[in-house]
Design a protein around this motif. Structure first.
Motif, PDB file in Angstrom:
ATOM      1  N   ALA A 106      38.254  33.030  26.224  1.00 28.93           N
ATOM      2  CA  ALA A 106      37.846  34.620  26.108  1.00 28.93           C
ATOM      3  C   ALA A 106      37.325  34.939  27.436  1.00 28.93           C
ATOM      4  O   ALA A 106      37.497  36.094  27.717  1.00 28.93           O
ATOM      5  CB  ALA A 106      36.939  34.447  24.953  1.00 28.93           C
ATOM      6  N   VAL A 107      36.542  34.178  27.964  1.00 27.58           N
ATOM      7  CA  VAL A 107      35.964  34.394  29.297  1.00 27.58           C
ATOM      8  C   VAL A 107      36.951  34.702  30.330  1.00 27.58           C
ATOM      9  O   VAL A 107      36.751  35.942  31.061  1.00 27.58           O
ATOM     10  CB  VAL A 107      34.989  33.397  29.843  1.00 27.58           C
ATOM     11  CG1 VAL A 107      34.200  33.815  31.256  1.00 27.58           C
ATOM     12  CG2 VAL A 107      33.762  33.250  28.727  1.00 27.58           C
ATOM     13  N   VAL A 108      37.814  33.861  30.474  1.00 32.59           N
ATOM     14  CA  VAL A 108      39.161  34.194  31.541  1.00 32.59           C
ATOM     15  C   VAL A 108      39.784  35.334  31.195  1.00 32.59           C
ATOM     16  O   VAL A 108      39.899  36.231  32.373  1.00 32.59           O
ATOM     17  CB  VAL A 108      39.857  33.126  31.467  1.00 32.59           C
ATOM     18  CG1 VAL A 108      41.141  33.246  32.478  1.00 32.59           C
ATOM     19  CG2 VAL A 108      39.095  31.437  32.036  1.00 32.59           C
ATOM     20  N   LEU A 109      39.991  35.737  29.985  1.00 27.40           N
ATOM     21  CA  LEU A 109      40.669  37.106  29.610  1.00 27.40           C
ATOM     22  C   LEU A 109      39.627  38.330  29.910  1.00 27.40           C
ATOM     23  O   LEU A 109      40.358  39.305  30.406  1.00 27.40           O
ATOM     24  CB  LEU A 109      41.121  36.974  28.370  1.00 27.40           C
ATOM     25  CG  LEU A 109      41.783  38.013  27.824  1.00 27.40           C
ATOM     26  CD1 LEU A 109      43.273  38.475  28.710  1.00 27.40           C
ATOM     27  CD2 LEU A 109      42.242  38.147  26.464  1.00 27.40           C
ATOM     28  N   ALA A 110      38.327  37.941  29.693  1.00 27.13           N
ATOM     29  CA  ALA A 110      37.430  38.967  29.844  1.00 27.13           C
ATOM     30  C   ALA A 110      37.365  39.565  31.519  1.00 27.13           C
ATOM     31  O   ALA A 110      37.209  40.759  31.713  1.00 27.13           O
ATOM     32  CB  ALA A 110      36.130  38.759  29.442  1.00 27.13           C
ATOM     33  N   LEU A 111      37.637  38.582  32.462  1.00 28.74           N
ATOM     34  CA  LEU A 111      37.451  39.081  33.900  1.00 28.74           C
ATOM     35  C   LEU A 111      38.138  40.023  34.139  1.00 28.74           C
ATOM     36  O   LEU A 111      37.794  41.072  34.750  1.00 28.74           O
ATOM     37  CB  LEU A 111      37.476  37.858  34.637  1.00 28.74           C
ATOM     38  CG  LEU A 111      36.472  36.654  34.424  1.00 28.74           C
ATOM     39  CD1 LEU A 111      36.600  35.454  35.381  1.00 28.74           C
ATOM     40  CD2 LEU A 111      34.801  37.517  34.632  1.00 28.74           C
ATOM     41  N   PRO A 112      39.572  40.039  34.106  1.00 27.31           N
ATOM     42  CA  PRO A 112      40.564  41.071  34.346  1.00 27.31           C
ATOM     43  C   PRO A 112      40.388  42.297  33.426  1.00 27.31           C
ATOM     44  O   PRO A 112      40.625  43.436  34.107  1.00 27.31           O
ATOM     45  CB  PRO A 112      41.981  40.276  34.149  1.00 27.31           C
ATOM     46  CG  PRO A 112      41.634  39.343  33.292  1.00 27.31           C
ATOM     47  CD  PRO A 112      40.212  38.775  33.482  1.00 27.31           C
ATOM     48  N   LEU A 113      39.973  42.275  32.225  1.00 31.28           N
ATOM     49  CA  LEU A 113      39.641  43.468  31.368  1.00 31.28           C
ATOM     50  C   LEU A 113      38.622  44.236  32.129  1.00 31.28           C
ATOM     51  O   LEU A 113      38.508  45.438  32.134  1.00 31.28           O
ATOM     52  CB  LEU A 113      39.507  42.993  30.048  1.00 31.28           C
ATOM     53  CG  LEU A 113      40.728  42.509  29.166  1.00 31.28           C
ATOM     54  CD1 LEU A 113      40.171  41.987  27.687  1.00 31.28           C
ATOM     55  CD2 LEU A 113      41.539  43.678  29.151  1.00 31.28           C
ATOM     56  N   GLY A 114      37.389  43.312  32.554  1.00 28.33           N
ATOM     57  CA  GLY A 114      36.351  43.994  33.237  1.00 28.33           C
ATOM     58  C   GLY A 114      36.760  44.969  34.426  1.00 28.33           C
ATOM     59  O   GLY A 114      36.241  46.114  34.685  1.00 28.33           O
ATOM     60  N   ALA A 115      37.797  44.246  35.265  1.00 27.27           N
ATOM     61  CA  ALA A 115      38.029  44.836  36.370  1.00 27.27           C
ATOM     62  C   ALA A 115      39.007  46.240  36.058  1.00 27.27           C
ATOM     63  O   ALA A 115      38.895  47.333  36.737  1.00 27.27           O
ATOM     64  CB  ALA A 115      39.084  44.028  37.027  1.00 27.27           C
TER      65      ALA A 115
END
Length: 230
Positions: A106-115
């Protein structure tokens, strides 16, 4: 689904809360956001991940421990040469590994979504909050493990699910109410085009109406001793 759902919903709610300050959803979401940018987004992810992990892991734990009782196959399991404790430990170990994978995913996926949301590249503070989110997922996974005892003692996965729902209710009440009364001392105020919360005043704004204990209206509190016959 757990990883995609928590990361996607967190991104959507954060975008609404940080972007539009007039819609009803933004008004409801904004008090849930702590800080700005990456801190707000990952904080929202931590809140959603904690509830989702507790529910999902709890249901899985109840099922893997209580399924044999419900299906009537517990005799075949006990007939295996492997000790029952080792079987249960292996099952719970796999559940913990799955919880770790979901938290990290979930955290790994959240990083590109935040970008994509325009938060910019994550800084050191963002990675610190991301580590805290992973820790929240791990602690929530551990919190759901005692449901296995309920499923085993009550010989079925439905009692475990019932205990899980009770645990969710208790944790949500504690989350909403908080560990103290600090949240009830805050006041709303208009921050640009948004509603924000800040700590209330610590001193009376009008001592003719409200005075501190150190400077009361009357030192005796209005109490009078009346001697003699009444």
């Amino acid at each position: 689904m757990l990883v995609l759902g928590t990361a996607g919903l967190s991104a959507g709610f954060t975008a609404v809360g940080l972007g539009d300050g007039e819609s009803q959803m933004a008004v409801k979401v904004h008090p849930m956001l702590q800080g700005e940018g990456w801190e707000a987004y990952l904080g929202m992810l931590g809140q959603m991940l904690s509830v989702a992990m507790l529910l999902c892991v709890g249901v899985v734990v109840s099922w893997v421990v209580g399924r044999e009782f419900t299906d009537g196959t517990i005799g075949s399991l006990l007939a295996l040469p492997t000790p029952p404790r080792a079987v249960v430990a292996a099952k719970l170990g796999l559940v913990v590994l799955g919880g770790v994978a979901c938290s990290v995913g979930a955290v790994v996926l959240a990083l590109p979504l935040g970008a994509v949301m325009g938060l910019g590249p994550p800084d050191a503070e963002a990675f610190r909050v991301a580590g805290r989110v992973v820790l929240i997922g791990l602690l929530t996974t551990a919190l759901a493990l005692p449901v296995a005892a309920v499923a085993s003692v009550r010989r079925g996965y439905l009692p475990g699910v019932g205990a899980l729902l009770g645990l969710v209710v208790v944790t949500q009440v504690v989350t909403v109410a908080g560990a103290g009364l600090g949240a009830y001392t805050q006041e709303p105020w208009v921050d640009g085009d948004r509603i924000a919360w800040r700590d209330g005043p610590t001193k009376s704004l009008d001592e003719t109406i409200l005075r501190p204990v150190s400077s009361p209206f009357e030192m005796e509190g209005g109490i009078r001793l009346l001697p003699g016959n009444l």
